[in-house]
Design an enzyme around this catalytic site. Structure first.
Site, PDB file in Angstrom:
ATOM      1  N   HIS A  81       0.736  -1.608  -0.247  1.00 55.83           N
ATOM      2  CA  HIS A  81       0.565  -0.253  -0.375  1.00 55.83           C
ATOM      3  C   HIS A  81       0.726   1.616  -0.397  1.00 55.83           C
ATOM      4  O   HIS A  81       1.611   0.712   0.783  1.00 55.83           O
ATOM      5  CB  HIS A  81      -0.663  -0.219   1.506  1.00 55.83           C
ATOM      6  CG  HIS A  81      -2.307   0.823   1.235  1.00 55.83           C
ATOM      7  ND1 HIS A  81      -3.408   0.423   0.626  1.00 55.83           N
ATOM      8  CD2 HIS A  81      -1.922   2.103   1.884  1.00 55.83           C
ATOM      9  CE1 HIS A  81      -4.217   2.038   0.599  1.00 55.83           C
ATOM     10  NE2 HIS A  81      -3.612   2.873   1.156  1.00 55.83           N
ATOM     11  N   ASP A 160     -14.623   2.446   6.746  1.00 54.76           N
ATOM     12  CA  ASP A 160     -13.644   3.394   6.315  1.00 54.76           C
ATOM     13  C   ASP A 160     -13.696   4.148   5.039  1.00 54.76           C
ATOM     14  O   ASP A 160     -13.305   5.595   5.311  1.00 54.76           O
ATOM     15  CB  ASP A 160     -12.165   2.910   5.848  1.00 54.76           C
ATOM     16  CG  ASP A 160     -10.886   3.641   4.920  1.00 54.76           C
ATOM     17  OD1 ASP A 160     -10.388   4.034   6.573  1.00 54.76           O
ATOM     18  OD2 ASP A 160     -10.560   3.719   4.495  1.00 54.76           O
ATOM     19  N   ARG A 167     -12.743  12.484   6.592  1.00 55.56           N
ATOM     20  CA  ARG A 167     -12.096  13.167   6.775  1.00 55.56           C
ATOM     21  C   ARG A 167     -11.267  14.536   5.787  1.00 55.56           C
ATOM     22  O   ARG A 167     -11.276  15.647   5.508  1.00 55.56           O
ATOM     23  CB  ARG A 167     -10.853  12.465   6.292  1.00 55.56           C
ATOM     24  CG  ARG A 167     -11.232  11.447   8.102  1.00 55.56           C
ATOM     25  CD  ARG A 167     -10.195  10.309   7.952  1.00 55.56           C
ATOM     26  NE  ARG A 167      -9.239  10.485   8.309  1.00 55.56           N
ATOM     27  CZ  ARG A 167      -8.117   9.499   7.811  1.00 55.56           C
ATOM     28  NH1 ARG A 167      -8.095   8.523   7.017  1.00 55.56           N
ATOM     29  NH2 ARG A 167      -6.571  10.371   7.382  1.00 55.56           N
ATOM     30  N   SER A 182      -6.547   3.286   9.391  1.00 59.09           N
ATOM     31  CA  SER A 182      -7.621   3.396   7.469  1.00 59.09           C
ATOM     32  C   SER A 182      -6.977   2.907   6.962  1.00 59.09           C
ATOM     33  O   SER A 182      -7.452   1.206   6.419  1.00 59.09           O
ATOM     34  CB  SER A 182      -7.668   4.496   7.232  1.00 59.09           C
ATOM     35  OG  SER A 182      -8.337   4.945   5.843  1.00 59.09           O
ATOM     36  N   LYS A 186      -7.941  -2.056   5.891  1.00 55.10           N
ATOM     37  CA  LYS A 186      -8.430  -2.754   4.608  1.00 55.10           C
ATOM     38  C   LYS A 186      -6.906  -3.427   4.333  1.00 55.10           C
ATOM     39  O   LYS A 186      -7.653  -4.990   3.888  1.00 55.10           O
ATOM     40  CB  LYS A 186      -7.801  -1.223   3.832  1.00 55.10           C
ATOM     41  CG  LYS A 186      -8.980  -0.329   3.749  1.00 55.10           C
ATOM     42  CD  LYS A 186      -9.228   0.682   3.207  1.00 55.10           C
ATOM     43  CE  LYS A 186      -8.329   1.822   3.635  1.00 55.10           C
ATOM     44  NZ  LYS A 186      -7.795   3.150   2.375  1.00 55.10           N
TER      45      LYS A 186
HETATM   46  N1  URA Z   1      -4.706   6.168   2.457  1.00 59.27           N
HETATM   47  C1  URA Z   1      -6.077   5.184   3.158  1.00 59.27           C
HETATM   48  O1  URA Z   1      -6.138   4.579   2.640  1.00 59.27           O
HETATM   49  N2  URA Z   1      -6.622   5.866   3.653  1.00 59.27           N
HETATM   50  C2  URA Z   1      -5.759   7.240   5.400  1.00 59.27           C
HETATM   51  O2  URA Z   1      -5.902   7.546   5.928  1.00 59.27           O
HETATM   52  C3  URA Z   1      -4.756   7.143   4.519  1.00 59.27           C
HETATM   53  C4  URA Z   1      -3.947   7.288   2.745  1.00 59.27           C
END
Ligand code: URA
Length: 408
Positions: A81, A160, A167, A182, A186
Protein backbone atom coordinates in the site's frame (compact mmCIF):
# COMPACT_ATOMS: atom_id res chain seq x y z
CA UNK A 1 -22.47 9.85 25.90
CA UNK A 2 -21.78 11.53 22.53
CA UNK A 3 -20.67 14.84 24.04
CA UNK A 4 -18.78 13.09 26.82
CA UNK A 5 -16.70 11.22 24.26
CA UNK A 6 -15.97 14.35 22.20
CA UNK A 7 -15.03 16.30 25.33
CA UNK A 8 -12.82 13.50 26.61
CA UNK A 9 -10.78 13.53 23.40
CA UNK A 10 -10.84 17.32 23.26
CA UNK A 11 -8.94 17.46 26.55
CA UNK A 12 -6.56 14.71 25.40
CA UNK A 13 -7.85 11.76 27.46
CA UNK A 14 -7.76 8.15 26.30
CA UNK A 15 -10.98 6.67 24.91
CA UNK A 16 -11.94 3.09 25.73
CA UNK A 17 -12.62 0.43 23.10
CA UNK A 18 -16.33 0.66 24.02
CA UNK A 19 -16.41 4.41 23.44
CA UNK A 20 -14.59 4.17 20.10
CA UNK A 21 -16.86 1.33 18.98
CA UNK A 22 -19.98 3.23 20.05
CA UNK A 23 -19.00 6.47 18.31
CA UNK A 24 -17.65 5.15 15.00
CA UNK A 25 -20.29 2.47 14.52
CA UNK A 26 -22.87 5.04 15.59
CA UNK A 27 -21.72 7.16 12.67
CA UNK A 28 -21.97 4.24 10.25
CA UNK A 29 -25.51 3.53 11.51
CA UNK A 30 -26.66 7.15 11.33
CA UNK A 31 -26.92 7.73 15.12
CA UNK A 32 -23.95 10.12 15.14
CA UNK A 33 -24.17 13.14 12.83
CA UNK A 34 -21.54 14.45 10.40
CA UNK A 35 -20.81 17.44 12.66
CA UNK A 36 -20.34 15.27 15.75
CA UNK A 37 -18.04 12.88 13.90
CA UNK A 38 -16.11 15.80 12.37
CA UNK A 39 -15.62 17.25 15.83
CA UNK A 40 -14.21 13.98 17.20
CA UNK A 41 -11.97 13.55 14.14
CA UNK A 42 -10.55 17.04 14.65
CA UNK A 43 -9.95 16.31 18.35
CA UNK A 44 -8.09 13.14 17.31
CA UNK A 45 -6.08 15.14 14.77
CA UNK A 46 -5.03 17.64 17.41
CA UNK A 47 -4.54 15.39 20.44
CA UNK A 48 -3.57 12.11 18.79
CA UNK A 49 -4.38 8.63 20.10
CA UNK A 50 -2.55 6.15 22.28
CA UNK A 51 -1.43 2.84 20.76
CA UNK A 52 -4.32 1.10 22.57
CA UNK A 53 -6.82 3.53 21.05
CA UNK A 54 -5.32 2.99 17.57
CA UNK A 55 -5.55 -0.81 17.98
CA UNK A 56 -9.18 -0.39 19.09
CA UNK A 57 -10.03 1.87 16.13
CA UNK A 58 -8.36 -0.54 13.68
CA UNK A 59 -10.42 -3.42 15.10
CA UNK A 60 -13.65 -1.43 14.89
CA UNK A 61 -12.82 -0.64 11.24
CA UNK A 62 -12.00 -4.27 10.36
CA UNK A 63 -15.12 -5.60 12.11
CA UNK A 64 -17.36 -3.20 10.18
CA UNK A 65 -17.17 -5.43 7.06
CA UNK A 66 -15.94 -8.68 5.54
CA UNK A 67 -12.54 -10.17 6.18
CA UNK A 68 -11.31 -12.05 3.12
CA UNK A 69 -9.66 -15.43 3.44
CA UNK A 70 -7.21 -16.53 0.74
CA UNK A 71 -5.67 -19.35 2.77
CA UNK A 72 -6.75 -21.80 0.02
CA UNK A 73 -4.28 -20.12 -2.38
CA UNK A 74 -0.85 -21.67 -1.84
CA UNK A 75 2.08 -19.37 -1.08
CA UNK A 76 2.62 -16.30 1.05
CA UNK A 77 0.39 -13.49 -0.17
CA UNK A 78 2.11 -10.12 0.13
CA UNK A 79 0.13 -6.91 -0.21
CA UNK A 80 1.50 -3.41 -0.70
CA UNK A 81 0.00 0.00 0.00
CA UNK A 82 1.17 3.50 -0.74
CA UNK A 83 -0.07 6.48 1.27
CA UNK A 84 -0.41 8.27 -2.07
CA UNK A 85 1.66 10.49 -4.31
CA UNK A 86 1.88 12.34 -7.63
CA UNK A 87 2.74 10.05 -10.53
CA UNK A 88 2.72 6.97 -8.29
CA UNK A 89 2.01 4.03 -10.60
CA UNK A 90 4.23 1.55 -8.79
CA UNK A 91 1.51 -1.11 -8.42
CA UNK A 92 1.25 -1.42 -12.21
CA UNK A 93 4.92 -2.41 -12.35
CA UNK A 94 5.61 -4.26 -9.13
CA UNK A 95 2.50 -6.46 -8.99
CA UNK A 96 3.41 -8.22 -12.31
CA UNK A 97 7.10 -8.49 -11.31
CA UNK A 98 6.26 -10.14 -7.99
CA UNK A 99 3.59 -12.43 -9.48
CA UNK A 100 5.95 -13.49 -12.30
CA UNK A 101 8.35 -14.70 -9.61
CA UNK A 102 5.80 -17.07 -8.11
CA UNK A 103 4.50 -14.91 -5.25
CA UNK A 104 0.68 -14.63 -5.50
CA UNK A 105 -0.53 -11.01 -5.68
CA UNK A 106 -4.12 -10.13 -4.85
CA UNK A 107 -4.16 -6.37 -4.85
CA UNK A 108 -7.22 -4.33 -3.99
CA UNK A 109 -6.58 -0.77 -5.00
CA UNK A 110 -8.39 2.51 -4.65
CA UNK A 111 -9.28 5.55 -6.71
CA UNK A 112 -7.60 8.93 -6.71
CA UNK A 113 -7.93 11.28 -3.77
CA UNK A 114 -7.26 15.00 -4.05
CA UNK A 115 -4.16 15.54 -6.17
CA UNK A 116 -3.04 11.93 -5.97
CA UNK A 117 -4.11 9.45 -8.61
CA UNK A 118 -5.48 5.98 -7.87
CA UNK A 119 -4.41 2.67 -9.40
CA UNK A 120 -7.98 1.76 -10.27
CA UNK A 121 -8.46 4.96 -12.29
CA UNK A 122 -5.20 4.27 -14.11
CA UNK A 123 -6.25 0.72 -14.97
CA UNK A 124 -9.63 1.96 -16.18
CA UNK A 125 -7.82 4.05 -18.76
CA UNK A 126 -7.15 0.72 -20.49
CA UNK A 127 -10.34 0.30 -22.49
CA UNK A 128 -12.41 -2.68 -21.31
CA UNK A 129 -10.35 -3.35 -18.16
CA UNK A 130 -12.67 -4.69 -15.43
CA UNK A 131 -11.97 -3.41 -11.92
CA UNK A 132 -15.00 -4.77 -10.08
CA UNK A 133 -14.26 -8.48 -9.96
CA UNK A 134 -16.38 -10.73 -7.74
CA UNK A 135 -14.76 -12.88 -5.03
CA UNK A 136 -15.08 -15.92 -7.34
CA UNK A 137 -13.45 -14.09 -10.25
CA UNK A 138 -10.59 -12.95 -8.01
CA UNK A 139 -9.93 -16.50 -6.79
CA UNK A 140 -10.20 -17.97 -10.28
CA UNK A 141 -7.76 -15.42 -11.74
CA UNK A 142 -5.20 -15.80 -8.94
CA UNK A 143 -5.30 -19.57 -9.36
CA UNK A 144 -4.74 -19.20 -13.11
CA UNK A 145 -2.15 -16.41 -13.37
CA UNK A 146 -1.07 -15.58 -9.79
CA UNK A 147 -2.10 -11.95 -10.18
CA UNK A 148 -5.16 -9.77 -9.83
CA UNK A 149 -5.53 -6.02 -9.33
CA UNK A 150 -9.10 -4.99 -8.63
CA UNK A 151 -11.16 -2.40 -6.75
CA UNK A 152 -12.11 -2.87 -3.11
CA UNK A 153 -15.45 -4.59 -2.72
CA UNK A 154 -18.19 -2.55 -1.03
CA UNK A 155 -18.12 -4.88 1.97
CA UNK A 156 -14.46 -4.31 2.77
CA UNK A 157 -14.13 -1.91 5.73
CA UNK A 158 -17.28 0.13 4.93
CA UNK A 159 -16.54 2.31 7.94
CA UNK A 160 -13.32 3.56 6.32
CA UNK A 161 -15.24 4.63 3.22
CA UNK A 162 -17.57 6.93 5.15
CA UNK A 163 -14.92 8.22 7.54
CA UNK A 164 -12.44 8.89 4.72
CA UNK A 165 -15.04 10.85 2.75
CA UNK A 166 -15.64 13.02 5.83
CA UNK A 167 -11.90 13.43 6.57
CA UNK A 168 -11.36 14.54 3.00
CA UNK A 169 -13.69 17.53 3.46
CA UNK A 170 -12.94 18.43 7.11
CA UNK A 171 -9.16 18.86 7.03
CA UNK A 172 -8.62 15.67 9.04
CA UNK A 173 -6.76 13.50 6.53
CA UNK A 174 -3.23 14.09 7.81
CA UNK A 175 -3.54 12.39 11.19
CA UNK A 176 -1.19 9.52 12.01
CA UNK A 177 -3.73 7.50 14.09
CA UNK A 178 -6.40 7.96 11.42
CA UNK A 179 -4.07 7.07 8.53
CA UNK A 180 -2.70 4.04 10.40
CA UNK A 181 -6.10 2.57 11.23
CA UNK A 182 -7.52 3.36 7.78
CA UNK A 183 -4.68 1.73 5.85
CA UNK A 184 -4.00 -1.20 8.17
CA UNK A 185 -7.66 -2.18 8.57
CA UNK A 186 -8.02 -2.45 4.78
CA UNK A 187 -4.82 -4.44 4.38
CA UNK A 188 -5.74 -6.86 7.19
CA UNK A 189 -9.31 -7.28 5.93
CA UNK A 190 -7.94 -7.98 2.41
CA UNK A 191 -6.53 -11.28 3.64
CA UNK A 192 -2.80 -10.64 3.03
CA UNK A 193 -0.26 -12.69 4.97
CA UNK A 194 2.37 -9.96 4.90
CA UNK A 195 2.13 -6.25 4.21
CA UNK A 196 4.49 -3.67 2.70
CA UNK A 197 3.68 0.01 3.21
CA UNK A 198 5.22 2.79 1.15
CA UNK A 199 4.97 5.90 3.31
CA UNK A 200 5.41 9.05 1.28
CA UNK A 201 6.88 12.25 2.70
CA UNK A 202 7.02 15.60 0.99
CA UNK A 203 4.91 18.43 -0.36
CA UNK A 204 2.95 16.07 -2.66
CA UNK A 205 2.16 13.66 0.21
CA UNK A 206 -0.13 13.54 3.25
CA UNK A 207 2.86 13.78 5.57
CA UNK A 208 5.44 16.54 5.23
CA UNK A 209 8.02 15.49 7.81
CA UNK A 210 10.22 12.40 8.09
CA UNK A 211 9.61 12.19 11.85
CA UNK A 212 5.88 11.88 11.19
CA UNK A 213 6.53 9.12 8.65
CA UNK A 214 8.67 7.27 11.19
CA UNK A 215 5.89 7.48 13.77
CA UNK A 216 3.40 6.16 11.24
CA UNK A 217 5.77 3.34 10.38
CA UNK A 218 6.17 2.35 14.04
CA UNK A 219 2.47 2.17 14.74
CA UNK A 220 1.73 0.27 11.51
CA UNK A 221 4.31 -2.36 12.44
CA UNK A 222 2.75 -2.63 15.93
CA UNK A 223 -0.72 -3.09 14.42
CA UNK A 224 0.74 -5.87 12.26
CA UNK A 225 2.09 -7.54 15.42
CA UNK A 226 -1.38 -7.53 16.98
CA UNK A 227 -2.66 -9.47 13.92
CA UNK A 228 0.46 -11.67 13.63
CA UNK A 229 1.32 -10.24 10.23
CA UNK A 230 4.78 -9.13 9.19
CA UNK A 231 4.70 -5.47 8.17
CA UNK A 232 7.62 -3.74 6.50
CA UNK A 233 7.66 -0.06 5.61
CA UNK A 234 9.60 2.12 3.21
CA UNK A 235 9.70 5.87 3.64
CA UNK A 236 10.00 7.47 0.21
CA UNK A 237 10.31 11.01 -1.11
CA UNK A 238 7.29 12.81 -2.54
CA UNK A 239 8.71 16.28 -3.11
CA UNK A 240 9.11 15.56 -6.83
CA UNK A 241 6.66 13.60 -9.01
CA UNK A 242 7.49 9.93 -9.47
CA UNK A 243 8.92 9.22 -12.90
CA UNK A 244 8.08 11.06 -16.10
CA UNK A 245 4.30 10.89 -16.36
CA UNK A 246 1.31 12.16 -14.41
CA UNK A 247 -2.19 11.30 -15.62
CA UNK A 248 -3.97 8.01 -16.11
CA UNK A 249 -3.24 6.76 -19.65
CA UNK A 250 0.21 8.36 -19.65
CA UNK A 251 1.11 6.56 -16.42
CA UNK A 252 0.01 3.20 -17.81
CA UNK A 253 2.21 3.77 -20.86
CA UNK A 254 5.13 4.68 -18.61
CA UNK A 255 4.59 1.55 -16.50
CA UNK A 256 4.67 -0.52 -19.71
CA UNK A 257 8.00 1.10 -20.66
CA UNK A 258 9.46 0.19 -17.26
CA UNK A 259 8.16 -3.39 -17.53
CA UNK A 260 9.79 -3.62 -20.96
CA UNK A 261 13.07 -2.41 -19.44
CA UNK A 262 13.04 0.74 -21.57
CA UNK A 263 13.12 3.19 -18.65
CA UNK A 264 16.02 3.00 -16.24
CA UNK A 265 17.57 5.16 -13.54
CA UNK A 266 14.93 7.54 -12.33
CA UNK A 267 13.14 7.91 -9.00
CA UNK A 268 10.17 5.85 -10.20
CA UNK A 269 12.18 2.90 -11.53
CA UNK A 270 14.34 2.91 -8.39
CA UNK A 271 11.28 2.83 -6.15
CA UNK A 272 9.67 0.02 -8.17
CA UNK A 273 12.81 -2.12 -7.80
CA UNK A 274 13.02 -1.35 -4.09
CA UNK A 275 9.38 -2.22 -3.38
CA UNK A 276 9.36 -5.31 -5.59
CA UNK A 277 12.56 -6.51 -3.89
CA UNK A 278 10.92 -6.18 -0.46
CA UNK A 279 7.79 -8.01 -1.60
CA UNK A 280 9.74 -10.86 -3.19
CA UNK A 281 11.98 -11.12 -0.13
CA UNK A 282 8.88 -11.33 2.11
CA UNK A 283 6.95 -13.70 -0.15
CA UNK A 284 9.80 -16.11 -0.82
CA UNK A 285 11.46 -15.63 2.59
CA UNK A 286 14.84 -14.89 0.98
CA UNK A 287 17.38 -12.12 1.47
CA UNK A 288 16.88 -8.76 -0.20
CA UNK A 289 20.01 -9.35 -2.27
CA UNK A 290 18.62 -12.61 -3.66
CA UNK A 291 15.24 -10.97 -4.23
CA UNK A 292 16.80 -8.01 -6.08
CA UNK A 293 18.49 -10.28 -8.63
CA UNK A 294 15.21 -12.08 -9.23
CA UNK A 295 13.46 -8.76 -9.78
CA UNK A 296 16.07 -7.65 -12.34
CA UNK A 297 15.79 -11.01 -14.06
CA UNK A 298 12.00 -10.81 -14.30
CA UNK A 299 12.31 -7.49 -16.16
CA UNK A 300 15.24 -8.53 -18.35
CA UNK A 301 13.64 -11.83 -19.36
CA UNK A 302 10.35 -10.14 -20.28
CA UNK A 303 8.43 -12.31 -17.77
CA UNK A 304 7.15 -9.32 -15.79
CA UNK A 305 5.74 -7.66 -18.91
CA UNK A 306 4.22 -10.97 -20.03
CA UNK A 307 2.50 -11.23 -16.63
CA UNK A 308 1.13 -7.69 -17.01
CA UNK A 309 -0.32 -8.58 -20.42
CA UNK A 310 -1.86 -11.76 -19.00
CA UNK A 311 -3.58 -9.72 -16.30
CA UNK A 312 -4.84 -7.09 -18.74
CA UNK A 313 -6.11 -9.85 -21.06
CA UNK A 314 -7.92 -11.74 -18.29
CA UNK A 315 -9.55 -8.58 -17.00
CA UNK A 316 -10.82 -7.67 -20.47
CA UNK A 317 -8.49 -4.78 -21.34
CA UNK A 318 -6.74 -3.92 -24.59
CA UNK A 319 -3.51 -1.93 -24.36
CA UNK A 320 -3.66 -1.08 -28.06
CA UNK A 321 -6.59 1.17 -27.17
CA UNK A 322 -4.92 3.41 -24.59
CA UNK A 323 -5.69 6.98 -25.67
CA UNK A 324 -3.64 10.09 -25.08
CA UNK A 325 -4.93 13.56 -25.97
CA UNK A 326 -3.62 14.90 -29.29
CA UNK A 327 -3.59 18.48 -28.06
CA UNK A 328 -0.39 19.42 -26.28
CA UNK A 329 1.18 22.48 -24.74
CA UNK A 330 4.88 22.73 -23.92
CA UNK A 331 6.76 24.77 -21.34
CA UNK A 332 10.36 25.71 -22.01
CA UNK A 333 13.34 26.64 -19.90
CA UNK A 334 14.28 30.31 -19.74
CA UNK A 335 17.84 29.55 -18.60
CA UNK A 336 20.75 27.13 -18.86
CA UNK A 337 21.51 24.89 -15.89
CA UNK A 338 20.78 21.75 -13.96
CA UNK A 339 17.29 20.96 -12.69
CA UNK A 340 17.40 20.69 -8.90
CA UNK A 341 13.71 20.75 -8.08
CA UNK A 342 10.36 19.84 -9.65
CA UNK A 343 7.50 20.63 -7.31
CA UNK A 344 5.22 17.59 -6.94
CA UNK A 345 2.31 19.48 -5.42
CA UNK A 346 2.24 22.13 -8.17
CA UNK A 347 2.33 19.42 -10.85
CA UNK A 348 -0.45 17.55 -9.01
CA UNK A 349 -2.59 20.70 -9.04
CA UNK A 350 -2.08 21.21 -12.77
CA UNK A 351 -2.83 17.59 -13.55
CA UNK A 352 -6.06 17.87 -11.54
CA UNK A 353 -7.00 21.07 -13.41
CA UNK A 354 -6.41 19.29 -16.74
CA UNK A 355 -8.99 16.65 -15.69
CA UNK A 356 -6.70 13.75 -14.74
CA UNK A 357 -8.21 13.83 -11.24
CA UNK A 358 -11.50 14.85 -9.71
CA UNK A 359 -12.15 18.23 -8.11
CA UNK A 360 -15.63 17.17 -7.01
CA UNK A 361 -17.01 13.72 -6.31
CA UNK A 362 -19.23 13.76 -9.40
CA UNK A 363 -16.61 15.03 -11.89
CA UNK A 364 -15.71 12.75 -14.79
CA UNK A 365 -12.07 11.81 -15.27
CA UNK A 366 -10.37 12.47 -18.58
CA UNK A 367 -8.03 9.49 -18.90
CA UNK A 368 -6.25 10.94 -21.92
CA UNK A 369 -4.80 14.06 -20.25
CA UNK A 370 -1.78 14.67 -18.06
CA UNK A 371 1.83 15.74 -17.98
CA UNK A 372 5.07 14.32 -19.35
CA UNK A 373 8.26 15.58 -17.76
CA UNK A 374 10.74 15.87 -20.62
CA UNK A 375 13.47 16.72 -18.12
CA UNK A 376 13.94 15.24 -14.68
CA UNK A 377 15.85 16.33 -11.57
CA UNK A 378 19.59 16.16 -12.27
CA UNK A 379 19.17 16.74 -16.02
CA UNK A 380 21.05 19.52 -17.74
CA UNK A 381 18.83 21.93 -19.63
CA UNK A 382 19.50 24.68 -22.16
CA UNK A 383 17.50 27.88 -22.59
CA UNK A 384 14.53 27.15 -24.90
CA UNK A 385 14.52 23.38 -24.28
CA UNK A 386 11.21 21.74 -23.39
CA UNK A 387 10.81 21.03 -19.67
CA UNK A 388 7.36 19.44 -19.75
CA UNK A 389 4.51 18.65 -22.14
CA UNK A 390 0.90 19.01 -21.05
CA UNK A 391 -1.66 16.75 -22.75
CA UNK A 392 -5.00 18.48 -22.57
CA UNK A 393 -8.52 18.76 -23.86
CA UNK A 394 -9.16 22.06 -22.09
CA UNK A 395 -7.76 25.52 -21.77
CA UNK A 396 -4.41 25.23 -20.01
CA UNK A 397 -4.43 26.69 -16.49
CA UNK A 398 -1.94 29.44 -15.71
CA UNK A 399 1.47 27.84 -15.20
CA UNK A 400 4.16 29.66 -13.23
CA UNK A 401 7.34 27.82 -14.19
CA UNK A 402 9.30 29.44 -11.37
CA UNK A 403 6.91 27.88 -8.82
CA UNK A 404 7.57 24.41 -10.20
CA UNK A 405 11.22 24.29 -11.27
CA UNK A 406 14.49 25.25 -9.72
CA UNK A 407 17.27 25.43 -12.29
CA UNK A 408 20.76 26.26 -10.99
N1 URA B 1 -4.63 6.05 2.33
C1 URA B 1 -5.67 5.44 2.99
O1 URA B 1 -6.18 4.44 2.54
N2 URA B 1 -6.11 5.99 4.13
C2 URA B 1 -5.57 7.09 4.67
O2 URA B 1 -6.02 7.51 5.72
C3 URA B 1 -4.51 7.71 3.99
C4 URA B 1 -4.05 7.16 2.81
Amino acid sequence: MILEIINKKRIGKELSYKEIDYFFNGYLNGVITDYQMSSLLMAICINGMTDEEIFALTKVFIDSGDVLDFSDIPGIKVDKHSTGGIGDKTTLVIAPIVASLGVPVIKMSGRGLGYTGGTIDKLESIKGFKVDLSDEEILDQVRKINLVVTGQTADLVPLDKVIYALRDVTGTVSSIPLIASSVMSKKIASGADKILIDIKVGNGALLQKREEAKKLSEIMIKIGEVYHKEVRTIISDMNAPLGRCIGNSLEVLEAIDVLKGREKDNNFVDLCYKLATEMVSMGKEITKKEAYYLVLESINSGEAYKKFLEMVGMQGGDIAKIKVSEKTYKIKSSSNGIITKINALEMGKISLALGAGKLNKDDKLDYSVGIVLNKLIGDTVKKGEVLATFYTNKKIPEIKIENIYKIN
